[in-house]
Design an enzyme around this catalytic site. Structure first.
Site, PDB file in Angstrom:
ATOM      1  N   HIS A 139      97.248  30.423 -12.474  1.00  0.00           N
ATOM      2  CA  HIS A 139      96.731  31.646 -13.090  1.00  0.00           C
ATOM      3  C   HIS A 139      96.875  31.568 -14.605  1.00  0.00           C
ATOM      4  O   HIS A 139      97.902  31.120 -15.129  1.00  0.00           O
ATOM      5  CB  HIS A 139      97.464  32.878 -12.562  1.00  0.00           C
ATOM      6  CG  HIS A 139      96.662  34.130 -12.714  1.00  0.00           C
ATOM      7  ND1 HIS A 139      96.442  34.734 -13.932  1.00  0.00           N
ATOM      8  CD2 HIS A 139      95.998  34.875 -11.795  1.00  0.00           C
ATOM      9  CE1 HIS A 139      95.701  35.814 -13.760  1.00  0.00           C
ATOM     10  NE2 HIS A 139      95.412  35.925 -12.475  1.00  0.00           N
ATOM     11  N   HIS A 140      95.842  32.016 -15.298  1.00  0.00           N
ATOM     12  CA  HIS A 140      95.850  31.953 -16.763  1.00  0.00           C
ATOM     13  C   HIS A 140      96.971  32.805 -17.353  1.00  0.00           C
ATOM     14  O   HIS A 140      97.445  32.539 -18.466  1.00  0.00           O
ATOM     15  CB  HIS A 140      94.494  32.417 -17.308  1.00  0.00           C
ATOM     16  CG  HIS A 140      94.116  31.762 -18.599  1.00  0.00           C
ATOM     17  ND1 HIS A 140      95.043  31.402 -19.557  1.00  0.00           N
ATOM     18  CD2 HIS A 140      92.897  31.398 -19.101  1.00  0.00           C
ATOM     19  CE1 HIS A 140      94.409  30.855 -20.594  1.00  0.00           C
ATOM     20  NE2 HIS A 140      93.121  30.833 -20.343  1.00  0.00           N
ATOM     21  N   ALA A 141      97.410  33.830 -16.639  1.00  0.00           N
ATOM     22  CA  ALA A 141      98.520  34.645 -17.136  1.00  0.00           C
ATOM     23  C   ALA A 141      99.800  33.834 -17.269  1.00  0.00           C
ATOM     24  O   ALA A 141     100.693  34.185 -18.039  1.00  0.00           O
ATOM     25  CB  ALA A 141      98.756  35.842 -16.211  1.00  0.00           C
TER      26      ALA A 141
END
Length: 472
Positions: A139-141
């Site tokens: 996930h980019h987070a």
């Protein structure tokens, strides 16, 4: 426990059923060096388990705050079920580059489960020439391009010699509801205390823009309404993936010959390819596109999580037919974009994102993702990330290629990401199902655009396109 930074949280809030915010990392691995020893999903799980102690983000579990009172938190040492996170997958026969890319597209079409640490890993079997591939969905987070590259280095044997592996690690207890609310309230007070410095940073940027001798240059005026194109619409949940490999040495040689950087070359190659597709699908390519180019402001080699980048808006010269003029225009546009970014302050959006309220932010992104129309900020993202300079190994097997691509965003059905690896410049394209039936149209066009630039510059075209992967 630690709080998601504002920019990390925004990347989480922007995820919707049709906008998946995971990034992809693909490693092609040659098994010949193992002397016939098996390397399957159980062996991969063993490798990952032995390195979890140094792959911190793989142990992060998302914890929402009651009433969405604040940004979520990471529980830093959660339980990791490797039977779930590390899985086997088989590509279609005959197992060439296209079949691998199609497998990646299918695996990319489903979002990550937020009830577990936000990553998955697939061992893709059935490939030609005695190879396998490992696909990571992260996930980019959790991580931006720089952090992902550092995380990848930790997960692979970049140096020969014994590994300091561990077999287990301690897990942290889940926080109580009261603890989450109290820490959120305390952190809100801390953020209020930081607000004056954020406002000073903003005011300094505004003053720099006003005092800049270049402020009246037309090209410094950011065109926040990009032109409508075939790639800009409400995207669907399907993902299609394509790769190509160029010679990094030849890209460097071409850039040096023309007096531009590798990043300028990536922009020019992308512009030439997108021009071809615009003429094919829209019938016109008479206006520059607006590309968002991520630029990091934290290059620490030890950072393996978090997002410390800003998107620099660059006018992509798809309207220019001549390849060399297109290279010069891409260079000039990149200089202008960087200049504007430095004037206003590279951390401006990142600092203000800490004050985005969770519930309204999520509602806004849901509305944007369901809006059938033009992205009002950009046409597409184009990234260029320096990858490992040394050949990597996984479980003793040689990694021959590495590809990476970021997510699609609302209203933009294409993403181009370039990731260098040793002597390769590896191109990845991600598209949704509406934009391109076959994203290899774009990777083929990028290879052709590079050949055209070298030919126009009077450089030999030999070995320009490197097919290091399995046969098509």
């Amino acid at each position: 426990m630690k709080r998601l930074r504002g920019w990390d949280a925004v990347l989480l809030y922007s995820e919707t059923p049709n906008v998946h915010m995971h990034t992809l990392k693909l490693a092609v691995i040659q098994l010949d060096d193992l002397g016939g020893a098996r390397f399957g999903v159980e062996e991969l799980r063993t490798v990952i388990h032995s390195r979890l102690y140094k792959l911190d983000p793989f142990r992060y579990e998302l914890i929402d705050i009651p009433f969405k009172f604040h940004h979520p938190m990471w529980r830093e040492n959660a339980e990791v079920d490797l039977d779930y996170h590390v899985r086997a997958y088989r590509a279609d026969a005959p197992g060439g580059r296209r079949q691998l890319d199609e497998a990646v597209g299918r695996l990319a079409s489903t979002p990550l489960d937020r009830n577990r640490p936000l990553w998955e890993m697939y061992l893709i079997e059935g490939l030609a020439e005695g190879r396998i591939a490992v696909l990571g969905k992260i996930h980019h987070a959790l991580a931006d391009g720089v952090a992902s590259a550092n995380l990848l280095a930790r997960g692979m044997d970049l140096q020969q010699g014994p590994q300091l592996d561990r077999d287990s690690y301690a897990t942290d207890p889940a926080p109580t509801r009261g603890e989450l609310v109290r820490t959120a309230f305390t952190d809100h007070l801390r953020q209020i205390g930081k607000l004056p410095s954020v406002m000073r940073y903003t005011a300094q940027g505004v003053r720099r823009v006003r005092r800049s001798p270049h402020k009246l240059r037309p090209e410094l005026t950011r065109p926040f309404t990009p032109p409508p194109t075939f790639m800009n619409h409400m995207i669907d949940g399907t993902r299609r993936f394509a790769t190509a490999t160029l010679s990094l040495d030849e890209v460097k040689q071409t850039g040096k010959h023309l007096g531009v950087t590798i990043n300028d070359m990536v922009l020019a190659i992308s512009a030439g390819a997108l021009r071809e597709l615009l003429l094919r699908y829209d019938g016109v390519a008479d206006h520059p596109l607006l590309a968002s180019v991520p630029v990091s402001f934290d290059f620490s080699p030890d950072r393996i999580s978090g997002n410390y980048f800003t998107g620099v808006l660059v006018a992509l010269p798809v309207h220019i037919a001549d390849p060399l003029e297109r290279v010069r225009a891409a260079h000039d546009a990149a200089v202008v974009g960087k200049e504007s970014n430095e004037l206003i302050g590279p951390e401006l959006v990142s600092r203000w994102s800490a004050y985005f309220p969770p519930a309204p932010a999520e509602a806004m992104f849901r509305w944007l993702s369901n809006k059938d129309g033009q992205n009002k900020v950009m046409n597409l993202p184009i990234s260029n990330v320096p990858g490992p300079r040394e050949r990597a190994r996984v479980g003793g097997a040689l990694v021959t290629e590495i590809y990476s691509v970021g997510p699609l965003t609302a209203g933009s059905g294409l993403n181009i990401t370039v990731w260098s690896y040793v002597d390769q410049l590896n191109i990845s394209v991600l598209a949704d199902g509406k934009t391109l039936g076959d994203p290899h149209e774009l990777t083929d066009a990028m290879a052709a655009a590079f050949v055209a630039i070298r030919a126009a510059a009077g450089l030999p075209p030999e070995l320009t396109v490197v097919d290091t992967a399995m046969a098509p």
